[in-house]
Design a protein around this motif. Structure first.
Motif, PDB file in Angstrom:
ATOM      1  N   ILE A  82       0.851  -1.196   0.000  1.00  0.00           N
ATOM      2  CA  ILE A  82       0.000   0.000   0.000  1.00  0.00           C
ATOM      3  C   ILE A  82       0.884   1.243   0.000  1.00  0.00           C
ATOM      4  O   ILE A  82       0.634   2.204  -0.718  1.00  0.00           O
ATOM      5  N   GLY A  83       1.971   1.183   0.753  1.00  0.00           N
ATOM      6  CA  GLY A  83       2.917   2.289   0.811  1.00  0.00           C
ATOM      7  C   GLY A  83       3.488   2.581  -0.572  1.00  0.00           C
ATOM      8  O   GLY A  83       3.581   3.735  -0.988  1.00  0.00           O
ATOM      9  N   GLU A  84       3.847   1.513  -1.303  1.00  0.00           N
ATOM     10  CA  GLU A  84       4.410   1.686  -2.651  1.00  0.00           C
ATOM     11  C   GLU A  84       3.413   2.374  -3.567  1.00  0.00           C
ATOM     12  O   GLU A  84       3.750   3.282  -4.319  1.00  0.00           O
ATOM     13  N   LEU A  85       2.163   1.921  -3.497  1.00  0.00           N
ATOM     14  CA  LEU A  85       1.098   2.488  -4.333  1.00  0.00           C
ATOM     15  C   LEU A  85       0.908   3.974  -4.003  1.00  0.00           C
ATOM     16  O   LEU A  85       0.815   4.815  -4.908  1.00  0.00           O
ATOM     17  N   ALA A  86       0.915   4.280  -2.701  1.00  0.00           N
ATOM     18  CA  ALA A  86       0.736   5.674  -2.283  1.00  0.00           C
ATOM     19  C   ALA A  86       1.841   6.543  -2.857  1.00  0.00           C
ATOM     20  O   ALA A  86       1.603   7.647  -3.332  1.00  0.00           O
ATOM     21  N   HIS A  87       3.076   6.026  -2.834  1.00  0.00           N
ATOM     22  CA  HIS A  87       4.194   6.801  -3.383  1.00  0.00           C
ATOM     23  C   HIS A  87       4.001   7.066  -4.876  1.00  0.00           C
ATOM     24  O   HIS A  87       4.417   8.087  -5.384  1.00  0.00           O
ATOM     25  N   LYS A  88       3.355   6.102  -5.579  1.00  0.00           N
ATOM     26  CA  LYS A  88       3.162   6.267  -7.025  1.00  0.00           C
ATOM     27  C   LYS A  88       2.071   7.272  -7.337  1.00  0.00           C
ATOM     28  O   LYS A  88       2.181   8.051  -8.265  1.00  0.00           O
ATOM     29  N   ILE A  89       0.972   7.246  -6.581  1.00  0.00           N
ATOM     30  CA  ILE A  89      -0.193   8.035  -7.008  1.00  0.00           C
ATOM     31  C   ILE A  89      -0.399   9.353  -6.263  1.00  0.00           C
ATOM     32  O   ILE A  89      -1.079  10.227  -6.770  1.00  0.00           O
ATOM     33  N   LEU A  90       0.173   9.493  -5.102  1.00  0.00           N
ATOM     34  CA  LEU A  90      -0.072  10.740  -4.349  1.00  0.00           C
ATOM     35  C   LEU A  90       0.949  11.819  -4.699  1.00  0.00           C
ATOM     36  O   LEU A  90       2.085  11.507  -5.056  1.00  0.00           O
ATOM     37  N   THR A  91       0.529  13.057  -4.565  1.00  0.00           N
ATOM     38  CA  THR A  91       1.485  14.152  -4.744  1.00  0.00           C
ATOM     39  C   THR A  91       2.414  14.150  -3.527  1.00  0.00           C
ATOM     40  O   THR A  91       2.027  13.657  -2.453  1.00  0.00           O
ATOM     41  N   PRO A  92       3.615  14.731  -3.666  1.00  0.00           N
ATOM     42  CA  PRO A  92       4.523  14.762  -2.505  1.00  0.00           C
ATOM     43  C   PRO A  92       3.880  15.459  -1.295  1.00  0.00           C
ATOM     44  O   PRO A  92       4.079  15.044  -0.163  1.00  0.00           O
ATOM     45  N   ALA A  93       3.047  16.490  -1.558  1.00  0.00           N
ATOM     46  CA  ALA A  93       2.415  17.202  -0.437  1.00  0.00           C
ATOM     47  C   ALA A  93       1.422  16.290   0.280  1.00  0.00           C
ATOM     48  O   ALA A  93       1.360  16.265   1.518  1.00  0.00           O
ATOM     49  N   ALA A  94       0.637  15.535  -0.498  1.00  0.00           N
ATOM     50  CA  ALA A  94      -0.349  14.628   0.107  1.00  0.00           C
ATOM     51  C   ALA A  94       0.373  13.545   0.907  1.00  0.00           C
ATOM     52  O   ALA A  94      -0.017  13.228   2.035  1.00  0.00           O
ATOM     53  N   LEU A  95       1.429  13.017   0.313  1.00  0.00           N
ATOM     54  CA  LEU A  95       2.183  11.960   0.988  1.00  0.00           C
ATOM     55  C   LEU A  95       2.770  12.478   2.303  1.00  0.00           C
ATOM     56  O   LEU A  95       2.701  11.809   3.331  1.00  0.00           O
ATOM     57  N   ALA A  96       3.308  13.699   2.250  1.00  0.00           N
ATOM     58  CA  ALA A  96       3.895  14.272   3.474  1.00  0.00           C
ATOM     59  C   ALA A  96       2.809  14.430   4.533  1.00  0.00           C
ATOM     60  O   ALA A  96       3.018  14.124   5.702  1.00  0.00           O
ATOM     61  N   TYR A  97       1.604  14.871   4.131  1.00  0.00           N
ATOM     62  CA  TYR A  97       0.539  15.070   5.107  1.00  0.00           C
ATOM     63  C   TYR A  97       0.073  13.740   5.702  1.00  0.00           C
ATOM     64  O   TYR A  97      -0.049  13.588   6.921  1.00  0.00           O
ATOM     65  N   TYR A  98      -0.189  12.763   4.821  1.00  0.00           N
ATOM     66  CA  TYR A  98      -0.760  11.501   5.316  1.00  0.00           C
ATOM     67  C   TYR A  98       0.248  10.652   6.086  1.00  0.00           C
ATOM     68  O   TYR A  98      -0.116   9.936   7.002  1.00  0.00           O
ATOM     69  N   ALA A  99       1.527  10.694   5.667  1.00  0.00           N
ATOM     70  CA  ALA A  99       2.458   9.693   6.187  1.00  0.00           C
ATOM     71  C   ALA A  99       3.461  10.215   7.206  1.00  0.00           C
ATOM     72  O   ALA A  99       4.343   9.474   7.605  1.00  0.00           O
TER      73      ALA A  99
END
Ligand SMILES: Cc1cc2nc3c(=O)[nH]c(=O)nc-3n(C[C@H](O)[C@H](O)[C@H](O)COP(=O)(O)O)c2cc1C
Length: 181
Positions: free
Chosen positions: A2-19
């Motif tokens: 799931i982490g890999e998928l998130a890295h592929k589809i989320l923007t860096p800002a979204a990833l920083a916020y969620y993770a």
């Protein structure tokens, strides 16, 4: 995965916020380690033809002993935001707790629920008590089945990954960085 998928589809800002977590993220890592230590207890030679994991959470029936925890800004991940969660919760029969900082309005989510679907709402009490009272009344009038009061967030966490991401996206700062190498 799931982490890999998130890295592929989320923007860096979204990833920083969620993770990301606060400061050096020690507590976040400790939480992860704690969850990794939890194991399912295997049961053998038992009747498993019909498995029913349903229970109640604060008087609300749920098909599984889990709920969707309140998490803000679902639209960072998908244009439909929390509407997706309301639909998913309705389809699977689990409870959604809507964040105070949801990116969809309470009206929108109340409208989206199916017949008989219960929704709960999380509250950060605003220092402006009148505003808090108004939102509580609204949640009540929209039929939220419970209000989940957050008591451990008097100030926001120092989320450094979030801050760095915002700085990286700021055009003025980007330009300064380019000039300074
Ligand atoms: C990206 C993100 C946003 C969150 N937003 C909220 C929120 O708006 N309100 C709230 O009460 N908790 C919020 N939380 C906390 C979660 O509801 C939950 O308590 C926390 O993540 C611990 O559960 P977990 O170990 O399953 O992640 C948020 C958590 C994350 C990761």
């Amino acid at each position: 995965m799931i982490g890999e998928l998130a890295h592929k589809i989320l923007t860096p800002a979204a990833l920083a916020y969620y993770a990301s977590g606060s400061d050096d993220e020690w507590t976040m890592h400790a939480n992860r380690d704690a969850y990794r230590r939890i194991r399912f207890r295997p049961r053998v030679l038992r009747k498993v033809g019909e498995v029913d994991a349903s229970t109640e959470i604060l008087g609300v029936k749920t098909t599984l002993p889990i709920f969707i925890a309140p998490a803000a800004l679902a639209k960072l991940g998908h244009p439909l935001g929390e509407v997706n969660l309301t639909r998913g919760a309705g389809e699977t029969g689990i409870l959604q707790v809507i964040s105070s900082n949801s990116s969809c309005s309470l009206d929108e989510l109340a409208e989206e629920r199916r017949e008989g679907q219960e929704l709960a709402w999380q509250l950060y009490v605003a220092t402006d008590r009148d505003r808090a009272e108004k939102t509580i009344k609204k949640a009540y009038n929209l039929g939220m089945s419970s209000i989940w009061l957050t008591v451990d967030a008097p100030v926001g966490g120092n989320r450094e990954r979030d801050t760095k991401e915002k700085i990286a996206r700021d055009p003025v700062r980007r330009k300064i960085r380019r000039l300074c190498g």
